[in-house]
Design an enzyme around this catalytic site. Structure first.
Site, PDB file in Angstrom:
ATOM      1  N   ASP A 108       0.877  -1.297  -0.143  1.00  0.00           N
ATOM      2  CA  ASP A 108       0.026   0.186  -0.013  1.00  0.00           C
ATOM      3  C   ASP A 108       0.864   1.150  -0.005  1.00  0.00           C
ATOM      4  OD1 ASP A 108      -2.506   1.351   2.362  1.00  0.00           O
ATOM      5  OD2 ASP A 108      -1.888   1.735   0.283  1.00  0.00           O
ATOM      6  N   ASP A 115      -1.811   5.527  -5.239  1.00  0.00           N
ATOM      7  CA  ASP A 115      -2.130   4.805  -4.087  1.00  0.00           C
ATOM      8  C   ASP A 115      -2.602   3.464  -4.554  1.00  0.00           C
ATOM      9  OD1 ASP A 115      -4.525   4.937  -1.436  1.00  0.00           O
ATOM     10  OD2 ASP A 115      -2.872   3.502  -1.818  1.00  0.00           O
TER      11      ASP A 115
HETATM   12  C1  LIG Z   1     -10.371  -3.510   3.921  1.00  0.00           C
HETATM   13  O1  LIG Z   1      -9.286  -3.408   3.024  1.00  0.00           O
HETATM   14  C2  LIG Z   1      -8.467  -2.517   3.114  1.00  0.00           C
HETATM   15  C3  LIG Z   1      -8.783  -1.258   3.579  1.00  0.00           C
HETATM   16  C4  LIG Z   1      -7.879  -0.042   3.269  1.00  0.00           C
HETATM   17  C5  LIG Z   1      -6.492  -0.501   2.931  1.00  0.00           C
HETATM   18  C6  LIG Z   1      -5.659   0.585   2.566  1.00  0.00           C
HETATM   19  N1  LIG Z   1      -5.886   1.653   1.597  1.00  0.00           N
HETATM   20  C7  LIG Z   1      -6.256  -1.600   2.277  1.00  0.00           C
HETATM   21  C8  LIG Z   1      -6.960  -2.820   2.258  1.00  0.00           C
HETATM   22  O2  LIG Z   1      -7.131  -4.053   1.637  1.00  0.00           O
END
Ligand SMILES: COc1ccc(CN)cc1O
Length: 325
Positions: free
Chosen positions: A32, A213
């Site tokens: 991420d 992102d």
């Molecule tokens: C609920 O899953 C996620 C929530 C947030 C992120 C980060 N942007 C990655 C995920 O896989």
């Protein structure tokens, strides 16, 4: 050192998971570039929340960082929290001998339910790492001094495995030239300024301040650009019930063009015809949605899977390099 790891898409390319060795145990993590914590499901996570996930056992080789905690929440209101260990982490053969591994003692429902996802590996700037009382470095920041080149590249693909490469640029993975733009690091993101957007040779307006992102599925663009785009799809509506713009699944969805560093890049319309919006499969949910309430534009996986992107810290001024795949 340098190395490469596969980025395996979940259903609908919702997110991409990479196999990582954490203390000798293989977990599938969501890399991420929009956050800076490496956190994992663990033997400390309640069984009611961790069923179906691979778990990190810190007892094997982890060194507890006594009194250290972490607590993260994401833009979609998901989140997790826990305690911290130092352990060996290996990504595509690149080794961090002592990486802060954040073991979850609690995770939100969305993470509990996505049983393919065993945690996140943050690749944003370490200034937004959530560990207290002492902030920890991301995997990239931990190893960057040992990499052949202080950079990593992202090559996500539609419906098939892509790669994250660390320490080198594989010129076979992109077409044409790489266009570099400066990065603003004050918010801790890989943040830059994008330019004009068009579809069907019509101007949609300027995209402006944006972040790259990998941990966000869709593209969240300025409301004016988003509405101008969907004005070109007959039957498109912004549906509160569906949670965003939807349109007939058999609609003609135009390619989206965006200028970055003076070069035009294309997101194929088929990537923007993202998923069925209901069980009938008649209406489909758009891969472009408004950035209302976010405060900036997010260029997530729908955009990134059309691109080859270099996340470059080879100089004191971080920069992003963009090329078509
Ligand atoms: C609920 O899953 C996620 C929530 C947030 C992120 C980060 N942007 C990655 C995920 O896989």
């Amino acid at each position: 050192q340098s190395g490469s790891v596969a980025a395996n898409p979940e259903q609908y390319d919702e997110s991409y998971l990479c196999p990582v060795q954490v203390g000798g145990q293989t977990l599938n993590l969501d890399f991420d570039t929009g956050s800076a914590d490496l956190w994992v499901f663990s033997t400390l996570t309640p069984a009611t929340q961790s069923t179906g996930h691979a778990k990190y056992n810190p007892k094997t080789s982890g060194k507890a960082k006594s009194g250290y905690t972490w607590n993260i929440s994401y833009g979609d209101n998901s989140g997790a929290s826990g305690t911290v260990y130092a352990d060996k982490v290996v990504v595509g053969g690149v080794t961090a001998t002592s990486q802060a591994v954040e073991a979850a003692t609690s995770v939100s429902t969305q993470f509990m339910q996505d049983t393919d996802n065993d945690g996140l590996l943050g690749l944003a700037f370490s200034t937004i790492n959530t560990v207290q009382p002492q902030q920890q470095t991301t995997f990239f920041d931990t190893v960057k001094g040992t990499l052949a080149k202080k950079l990593f590249t992202v090559d996500l693909k539609a419906g098939t495995a892509g790669t994250y490469d660390f320490g080198y640029i594989d010129s076979s993975k992109y077409a044409g030239t790489i266009t570099y733009v400066p990065v603003k690091t004050t918010n801790g993101f890989w943040e830059f300024t994008a330019g004009a957007a068009t579809a069907n040779n019509r101007s949609l307006g300027s995209v402006g301040d944006a972040i790259a992102d990998t941990g966000t599925t869709l593209m969240y663009l300025p409301t004016a650009v988003t509405s101008a785009y969907y004005a070109q799809i007959s039957g498109a509506t912004n549906s509160a019930a569906a949670g965003g713009y939807i349109f007939p699944c058999d609609a003609d969805v135009p390619d989206f063009h965006i200028t970055i560093g003076g070069k035009s890049f294309t997101v194929p319309g088929e990537y923007i015809n993202f998923t069925p919006a209901d069980n009938s499969g008649e209406q489909c949910f758009g891969g472009i949605q408004p950035n209302t309430g976010i405060g900036f534009t997010i260029l997530g996986d729908v955009f990134l899977k059309a691109m080859f992107v270099v996340f470059d810290q080879t100089t004191s001024a971080p920069r992003l390099g963009f090329a078509a795949q």
